[in-house]
Design a protein around this motif. Structure first.
Motif, PDB file in Angstrom:
ATOM      1  N   ILE A  11       0.854  -1.185   0.000  1.00 36.22           N
ATOM      2  CA  ILE A  11       0.000   0.000   0.000  1.00 36.22           C
ATOM      3  C   ILE A  11       0.889   1.234   0.000  1.00 36.22           C
ATOM      4  O   ILE A  11       1.688   1.449   0.916  1.00 36.22           O
ATOM      5  CB  ILE A  11      -0.938   0.020   1.214  1.00 36.22           C
ATOM      6  N   THR A  12       0.758   2.043  -1.048  1.00 34.99           N
ATOM      7  CA  THR A  12       1.447   3.326  -1.124  1.00 34.99           C
ATOM      8  C   THR A  12       0.387   4.429  -1.187  1.00 34.99           C
ATOM      9  O   THR A  12      -0.809   4.159  -1.084  1.00 34.99           O
ATOM     10  CB  THR A  12       2.348   3.401  -2.373  1.00 34.99           C
ATOM     11  N   ASP A  16      -2.337  -0.100  -4.445  1.00 39.77           N
ATOM     12  CA  ASP A  16      -2.775  -1.114  -3.481  1.00 39.77           C
ATOM     13  C   ASP A  16      -2.847  -2.430  -4.235  1.00 39.77           C
ATOM     14  O   ASP A  16      -3.759  -2.655  -5.026  1.00 39.77           O
ATOM     15  CB  ASP A  16      -4.143  -0.714  -2.910  1.00 39.77           C
ATOM     16  N   TYR A  49      -0.150  -6.050   5.440  1.00 36.85           N
ATOM     17  CA  TYR A  49       0.156  -4.904   4.599  1.00 36.85           C
ATOM     18  C   TYR A  49       1.664  -4.717   4.560  1.00 36.85           C
ATOM     19  O   TYR A  49       2.368  -4.993   5.544  1.00 36.85           O
ATOM     20  CB  TYR A  49      -0.446  -3.609   5.169  1.00 36.85           C
ATOM     21  N   LEU A  51       3.881  -1.455   3.991  1.00 35.66           N
ATOM     22  CA  LEU A  51       3.816  -0.003   3.872  1.00 35.66           C
ATOM     23  C   LEU A  51       5.226   0.564   3.734  1.00 35.66           C
ATOM     24  O   LEU A  51       6.195  -0.045   4.200  1.00 35.66           O
ATOM     25  CB  LEU A  51       3.174   0.609   5.126  1.00 35.66           C
ATOM     26  N   LEU A 346       1.017   5.626  13.938  1.00 33.29           N
ATOM     27  CA  LEU A 346       0.393   4.686  13.006  1.00 33.29           C
ATOM     28  C   LEU A 346      -0.740   3.921  13.669  1.00 33.29           C
ATOM     29  O   LEU A 346      -1.802   3.711  13.068  1.00 33.29           O
ATOM     30  CB  LEU A 346       1.453   3.722  12.455  1.00 33.29           C
ATOM     31  N   HIS A 350      -4.317   4.597  11.966  1.00 32.50           N
ATOM     32  CA  HIS A 350      -4.891   3.419  11.306  1.00 32.50           C
ATOM     33  C   HIS A 350      -6.226   3.047  11.931  1.00 32.50           C
ATOM     34  O   HIS A 350      -7.228   2.833  11.233  1.00 32.50           O
ATOM     35  CB  HIS A 350      -3.920   2.232  11.391  1.00 32.50           C
ATOM     36  N   LEU A 361      -6.743   3.839   3.217  1.00 40.99           N
ATOM     37  CA  LEU A 361      -5.388   3.378   3.526  1.00 40.99           C
ATOM     38  C   LEU A 361      -4.355   4.140   2.707  1.00 40.99           C
ATOM     39  O   LEU A 361      -3.266   4.469   3.209  1.00 40.99           O
ATOM     40  CB  LEU A 361      -5.276   1.875   3.259  1.00 40.99           C
ATOM     41  N   ASN A 362      -4.673   4.428   1.441  1.00 45.21           N
ATOM     42  CA  ASN A 362      -3.736   5.195   0.620  1.00 45.21           C
ATOM     43  C   ASN A 362      -3.494   6.583   1.205  1.00 45.21           C
ATOM     44  O   ASN A 362      -2.364   7.067   1.253  1.00 45.21           O
ATOM     45  CB  ASN A 362      -4.268   5.340  -0.811  1.00 45.21           C
ATOM     46  N   VAL A 365      -1.192   6.456   4.224  1.00 47.68           N
ATOM     47  CA  VAL A 365       0.216   6.374   3.847  1.00 47.68           C
ATOM     48  C   VAL A 365       0.722   7.726   3.358  1.00 47.68           C
ATOM     49  O   VAL A 365       1.842   8.152   3.674  1.00 47.68           O
ATOM     50  CB  VAL A 365       0.418   5.289   2.773  1.00 47.68           C
ATOM     51  N   THR A 384       7.938   5.921  -0.033  1.00 52.17           N
ATOM     52  CA  THR A 384       7.189   5.108  -0.977  1.00 52.17           C
ATOM     53  C   THR A 384       7.838   3.740  -1.109  1.00 52.17           C
ATOM     54  O   THR A 384       8.944   3.507  -0.606  1.00 52.17           O
ATOM     55  CB  THR A 384       7.104   5.796  -2.355  1.00 52.17           C
TER      56      THR A 384
END
Length: 469
Positions: A11-12, A16, A49, A51, A346, A350, A361-362, A365, A384
Motif C-alpha cells: 500500500i502506497t 494497493d 500490509y 507499507l 500509526l 490506522h 489506507l492510501n 500512507v 514510498t
C-alpha cells in the motif's frame, strides 16, 4: 543483506496490490508476483500490509526547554519510532541565542553520534539573527542538506522571533530553495493573557489552554501566510489545531499559494476535558498549541481528508510527568510544553482514521509517509515502495490487537497520551534500508545503524543512485 518479502499487500499513496519485494544493497531492487529469488532472509507477509517506512517531519529529541531537557534522547526516541513503523524523521536544531548556525549543527550532530536507530535529517530553528547566526550563514544551510527553516511566533522571551526576523528569513528561503516552517501563535497576546491569569490566581494546567486561545493561532497563521506571500516563500504551518487556523490555510491553498499545513496525532484525540483533569494530571496534556474543544476533531479530519492539511506528525517532545512537568505544579506557565507520541502515530491513525472509514489506507500512507517525504526533500528515497527507493518497509499486521500503555512503550516518559486505548493493527517487522530493525516485540538492530540524511531543496527530489535524474 538480501531480503525477500513474500505475498504482502503493498500500500502506497497511489497503489494497493499484492506482490513480492526483493531487497538488495539497502534498496528495493525488484517488485513482482511470485518472485523466485534466493535471499538471506525471507519474510512471509501473506495477509499483511507492506507499507513504506513512515516519515515523521516534526520531533524534538534531547532538546533543552523550559529549564530541563526532553527525556527522550536520540536512542530512546528513535527506538520508540522504530516500533511504531517510523524509519526516518526530521528533528529540530534549536539555535541558542548568540550561537552561530554551524555551532548549533555541531551540537545536535554530537547528540546523535553512535545513537541513531533510524535515519534522520534536521530543520534549523532560527532564533537569533542579531548576535548569533547571520542571513549569509543561513543561506548556506540548504547546500548542507538542511532545507527548512523554523520560526516561532510564540514563546516570548525564549524562542519567539520578531516580524523582521521572520520576514527576512522568508526572503532567504525564497532565494535558497528552503521551506519556511512556523509555529503560529501570537506570542505577544499570549504573554498578556498568561500574566492576567496568574495575577488572578489561576495556576492550574487548564489555564495553559485558556491563555492560548484559538484566535491567537488563527491570527498568527494568517499573518504568516500573508508575509510568506509577500516574500514569495513556500510556507508550512506546523501543528495546526483548530478551525481558526485551518480556514486561512484552506483559503491560501484554494488560491494556489505555496502554503501547506500539518496537524499532529494528539489533536484528534485529546481535548480540554483532558487538560482539566484534577490532581495535576492535566499537565500531561500541556503542549503548544494547546488541546482544543472537541468540536475541532471533525474539523481536522475533514482537513486531512481534503488535503487542506497535508501531513500528520507527532511533535514528539517528551517529558516526565513526575519530575519535569511538575516544575509547574504551582504555575502552569512553568510546565514544560510537549507530549510524547512517536510510537503510536500509526496505531492511532490506522485505527481511528483508516479502519473507521475517515480516510483511505492510501491517504493514511500519504499523510504519514509520502507527503512528508515530498515536502521535506526525502522523496523518492523515502516515503514510498518503488524500485530504486530505500528499502524502508513496514510489514503491518492489520488484525493484531494492542492496548496502548505507558508500561509497554519504548519512550522513557512515564505516561502515554492514549493510555488504555485498544487498537487493531500494528507493525510486525520494520526494515530500514533493508536492515531489520524490529521483529515482533524485539529491537533487532543496534544503535548506530541510522544515518544523517542530507535533504533535497524544496520542490526537488532526493534521487536514488539507481534512478536516473
Amino acid at each position: 543483506m538480501s531480503v525477500l518479502i513474500k505475498g504482502g499487500r503493498i500500500i502506497t499513496a497511489a497503489d494497493d496490490y499484492v506482490a513480492d519485494i526483493y531487497v538488495e544493497d539497502e534498496t528495493v531492487s525488484l517488485i513482482g508476483e511470485s518472485l523466485d529469488m534466493s535471499a538471506d532472509k525471507v519474510i512471509d507477509a501473506s495477509g499483511k500490509y507492506v507499507l513504506p517506512g513512515l516519515v515523521d517531519p516534526h520531533t524534538h529529541l534531547d532538546m533543552p526547554f523550559g529549564g530541563t531537557v526532553t527525556i527522550d534522547d536520540v536512542e530512546s526516541g528513535q527506538t520508540a519510532a522504530a516500533f511504531g513503523g517510523t524509519t526516518c524523521h526530521v528533528d529540530f536544531i534549536i539555535q541558542p541565542q548568540g550561537s552561530s548556525f554551524a555551532d548549533a549543527i555541531a551540537d545536535w550532530r554530537s547528540k546523535a553520534n553512535g545513537k541513531q536507530v533510524i535515519d534522520m535529517g534536521y530543520h534549523m530553528a532560527v532564533t537569533d539573527l542579531h548576535e548569533g547566526g547571520s542571513l549569509e550563514e543561513l543561506a548556506t544551510l540548504p547546500d548542507e542538506g538542511i532545507t527548512s527553516y523554523k520560526l516561532f511566533m510564540a514563546y516570548k522571551g525564549a524562542l519567539m522571533v520578531d516580524d523582521e526576523t521572520l520576514f527576512r528569513t522568508m526572503e532567504v528561503a525564497s532565494e535558497t530553495g528552503a521551506l519556511v516552517m512556523v509555529h503560529a501563535e501570537n506570542g505577544d497576546v499570549i504573554d498578556v493573557l498568561v500574566r492576567q491569569a496568574l495575577e488572578a490566581g489561576n495556576t492550574e494546567p487548564l489555564y495553559h489552554a485558556l491563555t492560548r486561545p484559538p484566535e491567537a493561532e488563527g491570527e498568527a497563521t494568517n499573518s504568516a501566510i500573508q508575509l510568506a506571500r509577500l516574500a514569495e516563500a513556500p510556507l508550512y504551518v506546523v501543528h495546526v489545531t483548530c478551525r481558526e487556523a485551518v480556514e486561512p490555510i484552506a483559503r491560501a491553498r484554494d488560491l494556489g499559494w505555496d502554503v501547506w499545513g500539518e496537524t499532529c496525532t494528539q489533536y484528534f484525540f485529546n481535548s480540554l476535558d483532558d487538560i482539566a483533569k484534577p490532581n495535576f494530571e492535566g499537565a500531561k496534556y500541556v503542549y503548544s498549541p494547546p488541546v482544543r474543544d472537541k468540536s475541532n476533531w471533525d474539523v481536522l479530519w475533514n482537513a486531512v481528508r481534503s488535503d487542506t492539511l497535508s501531513a500528520i506528525s507527532t511533535d514528539h517532545c517528551a517529558f516526565l510527568w513526575d519530575g519535569q512537568k511538575s516544575l509547574g505544579k504551582d504555575d502552569f506557565s512553568k510546565i514544560p510544553n510537549g507530549g510524547p507520541g512517536l510510537e503510536n502515530r500509526l496505531h492511532m491513525i490506522h485505527e481511528f482514521g483508516a479502519r473507521a472509514g475517515r480516510i483511505s489506507l492510501n491517504r493514511m500512507v500519504e499523510l504519514l509517509a509520502t507527503s512528508p517525504a515530498k515536502l521535506f526533500g526525502l522523496y523518492p528515497k523515502k516515503g514510498t515502495v518503488a524500485v530504486g527507493s530505500d528499502a524502508d518497509l513496514v510489514v503491518f499486521d492489520p488484525e493484531k490487537k494492542l492496548t496502548i500503555t505507558a508500561s509497554s512503550q519504548h519512550s522513557k516518559t512515564d505516561y502515554n497520551l492514549y493510555e488504555g486505548t485498544e487498537v487493531t493493527g500494528s507493525p510486525e517487522v520494520v526494515l530500514m534500508r533493508g536492515n531489520v530493525l524490529v521483529e515482533g516485540d524485539e529491537l533487532v538492530a543496534s544503535p548506530g545503524i541510522g544515518r544523517y540524511v542530507a535533504r533535497a531543496k524544496f520542490g526537488q527530489e532526493l534521487r536514488p543512485a539507481s534512478i536516473p535524474a
